[in-house]
Design a protein around this motif. Sequence first.
Motif, PDB file in Angstrom:
ATOM      1  N   PHE A   4      -8.876  -6.834  -3.513  1.00 40.19           N
ATOM      2  CA  PHE A   4      -9.371  -8.187  -3.289  1.00 40.19           C
ATOM      3  C   PHE A   4      -9.139  -8.706  -1.871  1.00 40.19           C
ATOM      4  O   PHE A   4      -9.547  -9.819  -1.557  1.00 40.19           O
ATOM      5  N   HIS A   5      -8.514  -7.907  -1.016  1.00 40.50           N
ATOM      6  CA  HIS A   5      -8.310  -8.351   0.371  1.00 40.50           C
ATOM      7  C   HIS A   5      -8.106  -7.113   1.232  1.00 40.50           C
ATOM      8  O   HIS A   5      -7.029  -6.508   1.221  1.00 40.50           O
ATOM      9  N   CYS A   6      -9.139  -6.752   1.980  1.00 41.72           N
ATOM     10  CA  CYS A   6      -9.099  -5.538   2.795  1.00 41.72           C
ATOM     11  C   CYS A   6      -9.928  -5.759   4.046  1.00 41.72           C
ATOM     12  O   CYS A   6     -11.026  -6.328   3.980  1.00 41.72           O
ATOM     13  N   HIS A   7      -9.421  -5.320   5.193  1.00 41.48           N
ATOM     14  CA  HIS A   7     -10.129  -5.455   6.469  1.00 41.48           C
ATOM     15  C   HIS A   7     -10.882  -4.158   6.771  1.00 41.48           C
ATOM     16  O   HIS A   7     -10.491  -3.382   7.643  1.00 41.48           O
ATOM     17  N   LEU A   8     -11.977  -3.918   6.062  1.00 36.97           N
ATOM     18  CA  LEU A   8     -12.725  -2.680   6.284  1.00 36.97           C
ATOM     19  C   LEU A   8     -13.203  -2.555   7.721  1.00 36.97           C
ATOM     20  O   LEU A   8     -13.238  -1.462   8.288  1.00 36.97           O
ATOM     21  N   ASP A   9     -13.569  -3.683   8.340  1.00 34.11           N
ATOM     22  CA  ASP A   9     -14.139  -3.618   9.695  1.00 34.11           C
ATOM     23  C   ASP A   9     -13.101  -3.337  10.775  1.00 34.11           C
ATOM     24  O   ASP A   9     -13.459  -3.105  11.929  1.00 34.11           O
ATOM     25  N   ASN A 170      -0.102  -7.176  -3.014  1.00 36.40           N
ATOM     26  CA  ASN A 170      -0.050  -5.831  -2.441  1.00 36.40           C
ATOM     27  C   ASN A 170       1.365  -5.266  -2.602  1.00 36.40           C
ATOM     28  O   ASN A 170       2.297  -5.964  -3.003  1.00 36.40           O
ATOM     29  N   GLY A 171       1.516  -3.978  -2.282  1.00 32.62           N
ATOM     30  CA  GLY A 171       2.794  -3.312  -2.492  1.00 32.62           C
ATOM     31  C   GLY A 171       3.941  -3.917  -1.724  1.00 32.62           C
ATOM     32  O   GLY A 171       5.089  -3.921  -2.207  1.00 32.62           O
ATOM     33  N   ALA A 197      -5.293  -3.433   3.808  1.00 32.22           N
ATOM     34  CA  ALA A 197      -5.506  -2.352   4.784  1.00 32.22           C
ATOM     35  C   ALA A 197      -6.381  -2.873   5.932  1.00 32.22           C
ATOM     36  O   ALA A 197      -7.197  -3.764   5.740  1.00 32.22           O
ATOM     37  N   PRO A 198      -6.208  -2.350   7.143  1.00 29.43           N
ATOM     38  CA  PRO A 198      -5.306  -1.257   7.525  1.00 29.43           C
ATOM     39  C   PRO A 198      -3.888  -1.712   7.893  1.00 29.43           C
ATOM     40  O   PRO A 198      -3.086  -0.891   8.338  1.00 29.43           O
ATOM     41  N   PHE A 199      -3.566  -2.985   7.698  1.00 30.26           N
ATOM     42  CA  PHE A 199      -2.243  -3.479   8.092  1.00 30.26           C
ATOM     43  C   PHE A 199      -1.159  -3.019   7.127  1.00 30.26           C
ATOM     44  O   PHE A 199       0.002  -2.927   7.494  1.00 30.26           O
ATOM     45  N   ARG A 200      -1.522  -2.784   5.884  1.00 34.16           N
ATOM     46  CA  ARG A 200      -0.572  -2.281   4.905  1.00 34.16           C
ATOM     47  C   ARG A 200      -1.083  -0.931   4.417  1.00 34.16           C
ATOM     48  O   ARG A 200      -1.423  -0.078   5.176  1.00 34.16           O
ATOM     49  N   GLY A 201      -1.175  -0.764   3.109  1.00 37.41           N
ATOM     50  CA  GLY A 201      -1.604   0.505   2.548  1.00 37.41           C
ATOM     51  C   GLY A 201      -3.112   0.638   2.523  1.00 37.41           C
ATOM     52  O   GLY A 201      -3.855  -0.233   2.976  1.00 37.41           O
ATOM     53  N   GLY A 202      -3.581   1.730   1.951  1.00 41.79           N
ATOM     54  CA  GLY A 202      -4.999   1.972   1.809  1.00 41.79           C
ATOM     55  C   GLY A 202      -5.378   2.072   0.351  1.00 41.79           C
ATOM     56  O   GLY A 202      -4.686   1.574  -0.536  1.00 41.79           O
ATOM     57  N   LYS A 203      -6.500   2.751   0.098  1.00 40.33           N
ATOM     58  CA  LYS A 203      -7.005   2.872  -1.274  1.00 40.33           C
ATOM     59  C   LYS A 203      -5.965   3.495  -2.207  1.00 40.33           C
ATOM     60  O   LYS A 203      -5.837   3.085  -3.357  1.00 40.33           O
ATOM     61  N   ALA A 208      -0.587   2.570  -6.892  1.00 34.02           N
ATOM     62  CA  ALA A 208       0.872   2.478  -6.798  1.00 34.02           C
ATOM     63  C   ALA A 208       1.330   1.028  -6.980  1.00 34.02           C
ATOM     64  O   ALA A 208       2.364   0.766  -7.609  1.00 34.02           O
ATOM     65  N   THR A 209       0.546   0.080  -6.447  1.00 32.73           N
ATOM     66  CA  THR A 209       0.878  -1.335  -6.612  1.00 32.73           C
ATOM     67  C   THR A 209       0.800  -1.736  -8.073  1.00 32.73           C
ATOM     68  O   THR A 209       1.690  -2.426  -8.598  1.00 32.73           O
ATOM     69  N   VAL A 210      -0.256  -1.305  -8.769  1.00 33.69           N
ATOM     70  CA  VAL A 210      -0.377  -1.616 -10.199  1.00 33.69           C
ATOM     71  C   VAL A 210       0.776  -0.994 -10.977  1.00 33.69           C
ATOM     72  O   VAL A 210       1.375  -1.641 -11.854  1.00 33.69           O
ATOM     73  N   ASN A 211       1.113   0.244 -10.660  1.00 38.29           N
ATOM     74  CA  ASN A 211       2.204   0.917 -11.367  1.00 38.29           C
ATOM     75  C   ASN A 211       3.527   0.171 -11.196  1.00 38.29           C
ATOM     76  O   ASN A 211       4.275  -0.047 -12.152  1.00 38.29           O
ATOM     77  N   ARG A 212       3.819  -0.221  -9.948  1.00 38.16           N
ATOM     78  CA  ARG A 212       5.074  -0.918  -9.665  1.00 38.16           C
ATOM     79  C   ARG A 212       5.088  -2.293 -10.325  1.00 38.16           C
ATOM     80  O   ARG A 212       6.108  -2.718 -10.889  1.00 38.16           O
TER      81      ARG A 212
END
Length: 243
Positions: A4-9, A170-171, A197-203, A208-212
């Motif tokens: 729901f929040h990603c900097h693809l560009d 996010n994680g 992403a790209p400031f934190r994790g990626g796809k 892993a975030t859901v699992n945690r």
Amino acid sequence: MHDFHCHLDLMADPKAEYETRGAYRVTTVAVTTTPRAWQQNLAWSKGNPWTRPALGLHPELVGQAQDEVGLMLDLMPQARLIGEIGLDGSPHLADAFEAQRRVFREVLHRAGSLGGRVLSIHSRRAAGQVLDEIRACPSRGGFLPVLHWFSGTASELGRAIAAGCWFSVNGSMLKGARASSLMAAVPLDALLIESDAPFRGGKGDLRATVNRLAEMLGKDTADLEAITDGNASRLLGNFDIPA
């Protein structure tokens, strides 16, 4: 899954990132940091049901992008998703904080007046002020605020929930002593997953975030994934990409 929040560009190969979101089956809200970037993101997303570009003006850039405020407001009728916007109370941005506040107020009012907008909101070191602005906005019934990477206090979290805010997680938010108690207080029907992403994790970090988070909340991972994906679908299901 969804992001729901990603900097693809801002990734190394933005066009490729847009194209591969479908291969990974990740529905993505592609936030932007300036309104000038939005139209290119819109072009990359055309015909791609997995990506939703959001029109934004990042609070860290407000001080140096005053000439883009008018463009932001002018483009908002074309964008149902707005982000990244908000306030940043970091010390190095203190001189521009009042400008941030003015711009955020204008964007909130415009979004509310247009109606049907979903906002991805930055609130680092400024959660209280962000909530003050949301609650004071006379047209706040016209938008739904999603707090991206909320890092406020338990009291501010309570205020955010009372104001009808949603939360994208996010994680990095799941680290530290306070994380479990804060996450336990977030309503499940207002919970979303993000990578930043790209400031934190990626796809790969989304699962892993859901699992945690499931471990923290004592939930089955598959059940929590279904809940958060369902929440994202509720917000994005009626959001067509503008022509």
